[in-house]
Write an enzyme that holds these catalytic residues in place. Sequence first.
Site, PDB file in Angstrom:
ATOM      1  N   ASP A 207       0.277  -8.652  -1.576  1.00  0.00           N
ATOM      2  CA  ASP A 207       1.004  -8.497  -0.317  1.00  0.00           C
ATOM      3  C   ASP A 207       0.365  -7.552   0.694  1.00  0.00           C
ATOM      4  OD1 ASP A 207       1.479  -6.261  -1.845  1.00  0.00           O
ATOM      5  OD2 ASP A 207       3.584  -6.092  -1.320  1.00  0.00           O
ATOM      6  N   GLU A 208      -0.857  -7.090   0.450  1.00  0.00           N
ATOM      7  CA  GLU A 208      -1.486  -6.229   1.450  1.00  0.00           C
ATOM      8  C   GLU A 208      -3.004  -6.330   1.370  1.00  0.00           C
ATOM      9  OE1 GLU A 208      -1.205  -1.946   0.947  1.00  0.00           O
ATOM     10  OE2 GLU A 208      -0.531  -2.214  -1.129  1.00  0.00           O
TER      11      GLU A 208
ATOM     12  N   ASP B 217       0.419  -5.396   5.813  1.00  0.00           N
ATOM     13  CA  ASP B 217       1.318  -5.169   4.678  1.00  0.00           C
ATOM     14  C   ASP B 217       2.558  -6.032   4.865  1.00  0.00           C
ATOM     15  OD1 ASP B 217       2.424  -4.146   2.406  1.00  0.00           O
ATOM     16  OD2 ASP B 217       2.827  -2.143   3.210  1.00  0.00           O
TER      17      ASP B 217
END
Length: 370
Positions: free
Chosen positions: A113-114, A19
Site C-alpha cells: 500500500d505504499e 500511501d
Amino acid sequence: MENEQDQHSSPTRKIIHVDMDAFYASVEQLDHPEWRGKPLVVGGNAARGVVAAASYEARKYGIHSAMSSVLAARKYHQLIFAKPRFDRYKELSLQIREIFYEYTDLVEPLSLDEAFLDVTENKMGLKSAILIARQIREKIKIKTGLNASAGVSYNKFLAKTASDLNKPNGQAVILPEEAEAFLEKLPIGKFFGIGKVTAEKMQKLGIHNGKDLKEYSLQFLTKKFGKSGLHYFNIVRGIHLSEVQPHRIRKSLSAENTFEKDLITLAELEENLHPIFKEVIRRLEKSGIKGRTVTLKLKFADFTLQTRSKTLDQYPDEKIIWDLALELLHQETIPKPVRLLGLGLSNLNITEEHEHFGEQLKIPFDSQVK
C-alpha cells in the site's frame, strides 16, 4: 501545506511518497457497500486476534493496527471484523503500481500500500512533482475507487513525513527552504525511523522535537544510539541520501502464527510448528528462493521475544530445514508459555529476478496456516 512552487532550476531530486489510506480496510468497504461508513477492522476477531488495519471510522474510537482484537471489540461493541484477503489486496496493489510506472521506472514499493517514486526525470516530461502526485492520486481513484495520500519533497524521509500531514485523501509538500523550520517543530515520535522505544529514550534525555534533537552533537548521539546516531543527526537537518531503489532485495522469507491458546508442551509446539514450516516451504518453492540461515521465532505469553538461528554452508533442502527447526526448538528449555511461533530463512540466494517486491510474507493474523 500544498504549494504549486517546484524546484525548476535546482538539481534537487523530486521524490513522491504515495500511501493508500487505510488500504486493507478501504478495500473491504469498497467491495462490501454495506460496510461503508462503519467502524471496521481487518484481522482476526478471536480471543487472540490482532488488528491488521482499521478504517477511519474505527480509528475515531481509538482502534488502530497491531491492537488486540479483544481490546478493539471493547472499544466499539458493533465493530465489524473482516477476514484478510491478500490476493485481492495484491490485485489492486498491482493496478496502482501500473499507474506509477506511467510516470517513472524509479519506483520503490515498501509494501502493498505504499511506495516511493523518483520523478526528477519522468516519462511525462512534467516539471512539477506536486502535479504528478495529484494526477497519480486522481488516476488511482478512477481506476480502483480508492483514496491515496501523497507527500512530495527532495528526499525520501521528508516525502514520507509529508504524506502523513493531510491524510486521508490529501497531499503536502516540504520544499528545501521549508525543511529546517518544519523539522525543528516536528515531534520526535513523528520522525521516520524513530520508533516508540527510541522516542521514549530521547524524551528522557529532554529531546521532544527536532529543535531539541538538533542541539546534540554527532558524538553524543552516536554514543547514546550507536550507528543510528548518524541517521538521527542527519535527518533533523534534512539530510537523507538514500536513493529510490526500484529493485529492493528481499533479505528474508518467513511465516508465523499467533495462537488463541498459549502453547506449553513441546508436543504442542512441534504440532503447531509443522504447518508454519509447510507454508515457508510453499513460499520458497513458489519464489525459487533458497536460504542458508534458519531462524525460529518465539513470542511468549508476556510478549517477550526470543529468536534462535543456525547458518549452514550449503542451502538446505526441505528435510534439513525441518530438522533444523526441530533442533532449534529443542535447543534449550522453553521457559514460558508461547503465544506466537515463527519460522524464517535468511542469507538468501536472492537476485533481482527473484524479487516479488512488496509481497507480505508473514501470517499476521490469528487464523491457522493453510
